[in-house]
Design an enzyme around this catalytic site. Structure first.
Site, PDB file in Angstrom:
ATOM      1  N   CYS A   1     -16.545   1.432   0.162  1.00  0.00           N
ATOM      2  CA  CYS A   1     -15.315   0.648   0.967  1.00  0.00           C
ATOM      3  C   CYS A   1     -14.806   1.104   2.327  1.00  0.00           C
ATOM      4  CB  CYS A   1     -13.938   0.793   0.367  1.00  0.00           C
ATOM      5  SG  CYS A   1     -13.095   3.149  -0.387  1.00  0.00           S
TER       6      CYS A   1
ATOM      7  N   ARG B   1     -13.287  -8.413   1.453  1.00  0.00           N
ATOM      8  CA  ARG B   1     -12.286  -8.243   1.795  1.00  0.00           C
ATOM      9  C   ARG B   1     -11.267 -10.012   1.940  1.00  0.00           C
ATOM     10  NH1 ARG B   1     -10.445  -3.489   1.970  1.00  0.00           N
ATOM     11  NH2 ARG B   1      -7.723  -4.105   0.611  1.00  0.00           N
TER      12      ARG B   1
ATOM     13  N   ARG C   1       1.078  -0.938  -0.213  1.00  0.00           N
ATOM     14  CA  ARG C   1      -0.033  -0.281   0.025  1.00  0.00           C
ATOM     15  C   ARG C   1       0.957   1.000   0.012  1.00  0.00           C
ATOM     16  NH1 ARG C   1      -5.370   1.829   3.398  1.00  0.00           N
ATOM     17  NH2 ARG C   1      -6.205   0.007   2.207  1.00  0.00           N
TER      18      ARG C   1
ATOM     19  N   HIS D   1      -7.272   0.275  -6.377  1.00  0.00           N
ATOM     20  CA  HIS D   1      -7.328   0.040  -5.434  1.00  0.00           C
ATOM     21  C   HIS D   1      -8.327  -1.684  -5.871  1.00  0.00           C
ATOM     22  CE1 HIS D   1      -7.780  -0.912  -1.234  1.00  0.00           C
ATOM     23  NE2 HIS D   1      -8.974  -0.316  -1.019  1.00  0.00           N
TER      24      HIS D   1
ATOM     25  N   GLN E   1     -10.425  -4.264  -3.386  1.00  0.00           N
ATOM     26  CA  GLN E   1     -11.700  -3.182  -2.658  1.00  0.00           C
ATOM     27  C   GLN E   1     -12.838  -4.112  -3.772  1.00  0.00           C
ATOM     28  OE1 GLN E   1     -12.219  -1.595   0.681  1.00  0.00           O
ATOM     29  NE2 GLN E   1     -14.505  -2.442  -0.496  1.00  0.00           N
TER      30      GLN E   1
ATOM     31  N   ASP F   1     -17.181   7.288  -1.385  1.00  0.00           N
ATOM     32  CA  ASP F   1     -16.198   7.285  -1.293  1.00  0.00           C
ATOM     33  C   ASP F   1     -16.036   9.152  -0.384  1.00  0.00           C
ATOM     34  OD1 ASP F   1     -13.678   6.444  -0.005  1.00  0.00           O
ATOM     35  OD2 ASP F   1     -12.275   6.642  -1.905  1.00  0.00           O
TER      36      ASP F   1
END
Ligand code: CP
Ligand code: NVA
Length: 304
Positions: free
Chosen positions: A258, A286, A103, A130, A133, A218
């Site tokens: 998310c 996830r 990340r 991402h 996700q 988001d």
């Protein structure tokens, strides 16, 4: 050569569908208490240059549940944070572990790491994408509503890393994506051009939401944009998902985020508990989607 998962485009549509089937099977097995040790003695290195709750817990718990283990590496206490070249770090770390999760900020950092790595590298969020996700989101949609192919997804808000991954998903999973964002906060122009066939830009959130099968949003300010928070609150004031916006969507429409969420900003305070909200399943998935991904990459090196 190891296969990597830096964006959804690294897998074919068939591979993605198979991975999601497997994720749903893993979810069922795990709930039944089935012991699974497919990654016994395998090690995942997890490099985190940004904060995380879901990503860290899901990868670390996932490796443990498959009989393996995970190492948490922060730039604060590795030589990466003291300037050891990225490629040198990638060669060394990947010579000792079975997969690496990263990340970071710049997407090019993940690409450079992967290019030097002997082990599969997973993008666990960059400023641009991402993809992990999206595995969870697509798994969740299928589990609740079946295939999303031919459906319409409304992205309400910032043209950010999640939005970019939704654009890739529109192509890979075969849905139409309507993006509603304020002027100046559009997704990457080159990506918009690449995805012109299945994405549509609108300004009005209501226009994006009308008859959509899934509404997604988001945070208005992503990690690294904290100093823009105030300016963004002004620009995004009309871009909130709330029950009124949901009422314009298809009657069976789902809502996803998310997380972490800012109630009162990109969603109204009551959205998480809305009848169409599947955010908690989305978060749990996830774990299952990434366990499927880890098995895919670690057990089929070079061929996943
Ligand atoms: N959705 C997500 O990636 O959450 P974290 O930042 O908590 O990992
Ligand atoms: N767009 C958000 C996603 C967090 C999971 C960020 O990059 O901060």
């Amino acid at each position: 050569m190891a296969r990597h998962f830096l964006t959804l485009n690294d897998f074919s549509p068939d591979e993605l569908e198979a991975l999601l089937d497997h994720a749903t099977k893993l979810r069922r097995e795990w709930r039944q208490g089935t012991v699974r040790e497919t990654l016994k003695n395998r090690v995942l290195a997890m490099i985190f240059e940004k904060s995380s709750t879901r990503t860290r817990v899901s990868f670390e718990a996932g490796m443990a549940q498959l009989g393996g283990s995970a190492l948490f590496l922060s730039p604060r206490d590795t030589q990466l944070g003291r300037g050891e070249p990225l490629e040198d770090s990638a060669i060394v770390i990947s010579s000792m572990v079975d997969a690496v999760m990263i990340r970071t900020f710049d997407h090019a950092t993940a690409e450079r790491f992967a290019a030097a790595s002997r082990a599969p590298v997973i993008n666990a969020l960059t400023d641009t994408f991402h993809p992990c996700q999206l595995l969870a989101d697509m798994q969740t949609y299928r589990e609740h509503r079946g295939s999303i192919r031919g459906g319409t997804v409304a992205w309400i808000g910032d043209g950010n890393n999640m939005c970019h991954s939704y654009m890739n998903a529109a192509n890979q999973f075969g849905f139409n994506l309507r993006i509603a964002c304020p002027e100046g906060y559009e997704p990457d122009a080159a990506l918009l051009q690449t995805h012109a066939g299945h994405t549509e830009m609108v300004r009005d959130p209501a226009e994006a939401a009308r008859d959509a099968h899934l509404l997604v949003t988001d945070v208005w300010a992503s990690m690294g944009q904290e100093d823009e928070q105030k300016a963004r609150e002004g620009a995004f004031a009309n871009y909130q998902i709330n029950p009124q916006l949901m009422s314009l969507a298809d009657k069976d429409a789902l809502f996803m985020h998310c997380l972490p969420a800012h109630r009162g900003e990109e969603i109204s305070a009551d959205m998480m508990e809305h009848a169409g909200s599947v955010v908690w399943d989305e978060a749990e998935n996830r774990l299952h989607a990434q366990k499927a991904l880890l098995e895919f990459l670690i057990l089929n090196p070079g061929t996943a």
